[in-house]
Write a protein that holds these residues in place. Structure first.
Motif, PDB file in Angstrom:
ATOM      1  N   GLU A   1      42.236  80.759 -19.284  1.00 32.87           N
ATOM      2  CA  GLU A   1      42.116  80.174 -20.613  1.00 32.87           C
ATOM      3  C   GLU A   1      43.513  80.066 -21.232  1.00 32.87           C
ATOM      4  O   GLU A   1      44.229  81.054 -21.354  1.00 32.87           O
ATOM      5  N   LEU A   2      43.892  78.852 -21.623  1.00 29.86           N
ATOM      6  CA  LEU A   2      45.241  78.628 -22.149  1.00 29.86           C
ATOM      7  C   LEU A   2      45.308  78.749 -23.665  1.00 29.86           C
ATOM      8  O   LEU A   2      46.392  78.713 -24.248  1.00 29.86           O
ATOM      9  N   GLY A   3      44.157  78.871 -24.295  1.00 33.59           N
ATOM     10  CA  GLY A   3      44.156  78.951 -25.746  1.00 33.59           C
ATOM     11  C   GLY A   3      43.983  77.589 -26.402  1.00 33.59           C
ATOM     12  O   GLY A   3      43.988  77.470 -27.626  1.00 33.59           O
ATOM     13  N   PHE A   4      43.844  76.560 -25.592  1.00 34.56           N
ATOM     14  CA  PHE A   4      43.531  75.215 -26.095  1.00 34.56           C
ATOM     15  C   PHE A   4      42.801  74.471 -24.985  1.00 34.56           C
ATOM     16  O   PHE A   4      42.752  74.927 -23.842  1.00 34.56           O
TER      17      PHE A   4
ATOM     18  N   PHE B   1      44.167  69.065 -29.703  1.00 33.35           N
ATOM     19  CA  PHE B   1      44.310  70.012 -28.602  1.00 33.35           C
ATOM     20  C   PHE B   1      43.350  71.192 -28.692  1.00 33.35           C
ATOM     21  O   PHE B   1      43.362  72.070 -27.816  1.00 33.35           O
ATOM     22  N   GLY B   2      42.524  71.228 -29.703  1.00 32.67           N
ATOM     23  CA  GLY B   2      41.538  72.300 -29.810  1.00 32.67           C
ATOM     24  C   GLY B   2      42.165  73.662 -30.009  1.00 32.67           C
ATOM     25  O   GLY B   2      41.679  74.668 -29.460  1.00 32.67           O
ATOM     26  N   ILE B   3      43.229  73.725 -30.803  1.00 33.07           N
ATOM     27  CA  ILE B   3      43.929  74.991 -31.067  1.00 33.07           C
ATOM     28  C   ILE B   3      43.334  75.603 -32.324  1.00 33.07           C
ATOM     29  O   ILE B   3      43.258  74.956 -33.382  1.00 33.07           O
TER      30      ILE B   3
ATOM     31  N   ASP C   1      47.626  82.359 -30.501  1.00 26.49           N
ATOM     32  CA  ASP C   1      48.551  82.143 -29.384  1.00 26.49           C
ATOM     33  C   ASP C   1      47.908  81.269 -28.324  1.00 26.49           C
ATOM     34  O   ASP C   1      46.726  81.444 -27.974  1.00 26.49           O
ATOM     35  N   PHE C   2      48.681  80.328 -27.804  1.00 28.20           N
ATOM     36  CA  PHE C   2      48.219  79.497 -26.681  1.00 28.20           C
ATOM     37  C   PHE C   2      49.409  79.236 -25.770  1.00 28.20           C
ATOM     38  O   PHE C   2      50.567  79.364 -26.167  1.00 28.20           O
TER      39      PHE C   2
END
Length: 789
Positions: A448-451, A530-532, A590-591
């Motif tokens: 999972e990258l966070g976005f 980016f879905g952050i 954080d991403f």
């Protein structure tokens, strides 16, 4: 004999392929006539505590001329190259070129690039002058004359007609950067506002800068003067801080760049000396396994030659003569194996070359040193594989041999067993390596990258799009397949290279930050696209004009680095960043902006009215192809002179792990070869062992022994050796793979399950190999067994 030659040939073929790869890696940039005097200069930046926070392989434009003037006693030449993507147009054909470089005219005095026609130095002295490679000349002009032809060049809003004034051969593959086009630096000078303005710009670190020393000059004498050089030319801080305390320059031998330089910016991605060591170790391992096979089989079948040795000794042959005979036989067999190995390597070379992305060649006419290397390989392998069997066979005692009382000593049996243990230990180590690399790759690709990186495509931004962004955004979002759209100075999957000085409100006072806070300029819809997710506060609001002039977003890592108690505590705090004065309105979770090779950096986001380099679109998965077709159509209408070239964020993240993916494939391929060679050896040994015990098996069957009991009897000794190899392999594999995983900021934990599975695979393969011979022996008719001599 056939098993011996086949095992040696497979091992040698693998080693030849790896040797060609390693030789190619070590040859980078050595083709330049003056390579021993060429240095690339890099630039590093420090925090206030002295830690390096950024190390670039590029310099600002003034450094080149200043280095040349200040060190003219020691430096023969300094040249700069600037890489940029351009669009070239010729008679209706439009191409985007990524290997386009602007360069100083003296570049051909430093680098050895073969010129086919024209005067390259004179060519680059003209504002519209350009040197192109042979392959590019054919691409644009076919077989027609290229000199004097014109190509229309576009970089953003800048257009120019460039005239081909020289043609050079393609830059060799073993170069740390490969230019297809070299254009005059005068256009870049004009872009910076003239020479005087360019010589004052110490912040635009985009220029590859190369220094050619005069013969006999020691680079260390120049390195020692770098701090005073920086203090002389850069501005001292308001508090009296010397420039050498926050930045430095570093010379790199050009022949070291490809394997030792993996800085925050490079002209092209480099490799690593670690992979050269890894591949070399694999080659050595495979050769050792092949040699062990030879030794084991030669000594195992020693009884076949015992009578010969006894008779020769009786007839006067001394031990030295026998050793020379057996060594000669081994070297002859090794030579036969080499012939087969060269054939196998030749067949596999195109596939191996495509896989590694290298132009590998085994042309002995162009590389006579390869022939010497192969002959040396024959001697080395022959000596290594034949040494112990020669000493062993030549040591037979004629009296005992002729009486039939000679027995192989237990020390020789133990040595042969030890060799089998080592053989399977190596195989298990390689199997563990394959599994760890595969697991790490799977972890990096699926972490999972966070976005949300999926279904995001990115195109280059341009002035008209930025100026009319809101209108175009509303238009694009009317397309059902386009869910969101955003602008950014950089996009996740790229590198974070932009940073300015920062001050933040800590304990009620503005405090200068001694950390590197990387900045990303974004449009209001960036986080949505980016879905952050937000950790505290709010996202930028298009309805609030002040968000475009005063507001900042930061990430959680920035909160910790600044020293605020929590994300909530950061909201409303005053911040100064570069020229902007404002306050924090939100903290994003954080991403991973960069690959998992790098830790998450402290980041700051702001909405400006400029410096947008890319535009990102989130597409609906169900309408992806239709949306791409729509974007292509719109892009062609909006920018008819520019090709529609997009990239996928998900794909670009995956591309950053290509080196590890290749390592995993190489490990898998050569681990398979190592196991194959081990199987050949084990097959030969088990076949000989069962042959020696044929009468015993017959007796046991007459006494009522079952087939299963006979199979277990014959196989248990070999399987014990495999288990011992497993015990030996585990700590070595654990140490090696732990060190490899340390190279990642985020990695898997080594699991005992990986080692258990690797051991089981080796045990299963060994059991299958041994049982094939054991079952065959157990099925023999006892009557036939008693007839065996």
């Amino acid at each position: 004999m056939l098993i011996n030659i086949l095992g040696l040939s497979v091992g040698m073929a693998a080693s030849i392929l790896i040797f060609l790869f390693v030789q190619h890696e070590l040859s980078y940039d050595k083709y330049h006539d003056k390579s021993d005097r060429i240095y690339r200069i890099s630039r590093s930046f420090f925090n206030q505590n002295g830690e390096v926070n950024l190390h670039l392989g590029h310099l600002a434009p003034p450094f080149g001329p200043l280095l040349k003037s200040d060190f003219n006693q020691d430096v023969e030449e300094v040249v700069r190259v600037l890489n940029t993507n351009v669009v070239l147009k010729d008679e209706g054909n439009v191409f985007e070129e990524r290997r386009f470089y602007f360069s100083d005219p003296e570049v051909f005095n430093v680098f050895t690039w073969e010129v086919i026609e024209g005067d390259p130095e004179a060519a680059l002295s003209f504002p519209d002058g350009m040197v192109i490679s042979e392959s590019m000349a054919k691409k644009y002009f076919g077989n027609s004359e290229a000199i004097g032809r014109t190509l229309e060049m576009k970089i953003g809003q800048v257009s120019a007609n460039m005239q081909v004034r020289a043609v050079m051969k393609d830059v060799p593959d073993n170069s740390h950067f490969k230019a297809d086009f070299l254009a005059s630096m005068e256009l870049v000078t004009d872009f910076y506002g003239g020479y005087e303005a360019m010589m004052k710009n110490f912040g635009s670190n985009n220029f590859g800068t190369y220094m050619l020393l005069k013969p006999g000059v020691d680079i260390e004498s120049i390195t020692a003067q770098i701090p005073s050089f920086l203090n002389r030319h850069l501005q001292t801080g308001n508090d009296g801080t010397l420039p050498s305390t926050w930045t430095d320059l570093h010379p790199w031998a050009i022949t070291d760049i490809h394997l030792y330089s993996n800085l925050d910016s490079e002209l092209e991605p480099n490799s690593s000396i670690e992979y050269v060591y890894i591949y070399s170790a694999i080659a050595i391992f495979i050769l050792l396994i092949a040699c062990v096979n030879f030794m084991n089989l030669a000594t195992a079948r020693s009884a076949k030659r015992a009578l010969e040795v006894g008779l020769r000794k009786v007839l006067g042959a001394d031990r030295q003569l026998l050793i020379r005979q057996f060594m000669s036989e081994t070297i002859m067999m090794t030579f036969m194996a080499l012939v087969l190995a060269v054939a196998l390597a030749t067949i596999a070379l195109p596939v191996f070359g495509d896989f590694t992305g290298k132009e590998l060649s085994m042309n002995l006419l162009d590389h006579p040193e390869y022939l010497l290397g192969m002959l040396a390989l024959v001697v080395l392998v022959g000596m290594l594989a034949g040494s112990y069997p020669s000493l062993f066979l030549s040591g037979f005692q004629p009296v005992k041999v002729l009486k039939g009382t000679y027995k192989i000593g237990s020390i020789h049996e133990k040595l042969r067993s030890a060799l089998v243990v080592g053989q399977f230990a190596i195989s298990i180590i390689l199997i563990v390596a394959v599994m760890v690399v595969i697991n790490q790759l799977d972890y990096m690709k699926n972490k999972e990258l966070g976005f949300n990186k999926e279904q995001i495509v990115v195109l280059p931004a341009y002035k008209e799009l930025v100026d009319n962004y809101e209108t175009l955004r509303d238009r694009f979002l009317q397309q059902p397949g386009i869910e969101s759209m955003a602008l950014g100075s950089r996009i996740p999957s790229g590198r974070l290279l932009d940073a300015q000085g920062a001050q933040a409100e800590v304990n009620g006072e503005l405090t200068v930050m001694d950390i590197r806070l990387t900045d990303i300029h974004i449009s209001h819809s960036f986080m949505e696209t980016f879905g952050i997710n937000m950790a505290a506060g709010r996202d930028f609001d298009y309805q609030l004009a002040s968000d475009s002039t005063e507001a900042f977003l930061i990430n959680e890592s920035a909160v910790r680095a600044i020293g605020w108690a929590s994300s909530e505590d950061a909201i409303g705090k005053a911040m100064h960043y570069g020229p902007r004065r404002g306050y924090v309105v939100g903290v994003v979770k954080d991403f991973h902006f960069e690959s998992l090779h790098q830790p998450i950096s402290p980041m700051i986001f702001m909405v400006p009215d400029e410096r947008f380099n890319e535009v990102a679109f989130r597409l609906n998965a169900d309408n992806f192809d239709q949306s791409i077709a729509y974007l292509r159509e719109e892009w062609t209408a909006l920018r008819p002179d520019f090709p529609f070239n997009y990239y996928s964020v998900a794909d670009r993240f995956d591309q950053q792990y290509e080196a590890e993916e290749k390592v995993g494939t190489v490990f898998g391929f050569f681990a398979g070869l190592a196991i194959l060679i081990s199987i050949l050896g084990l097959f030969g040994l088990s076949a000989y062992a069962t042959e020696q015990r044929t009468k015993e098996i017959g007796v046991r069957k007459v006494m009522g022994a079952s087939i299963l009991s006979v199979v277990l009897l014959l196989g248990k000794d070999f399987l014990k050796l495999v288990l011992m190899g497993f015990v030996l392999a585990v700590p070595i594999a654990w140490y090696g793979m732990s060190n490899w995983l340390d190279g990642f900021a985020y990695s898997i934990s080594l699991s005992w399950l990986v080692f258990l599975i690797s051991g089981f695979i080796a045990l299963f393969i060994a059991a299958l190999t041994v049982s094939s011979q054991s079952i065959r022996a157990a099925m023999i008719n006892p009557v036939d067994a008693f007839k065996v001599e």
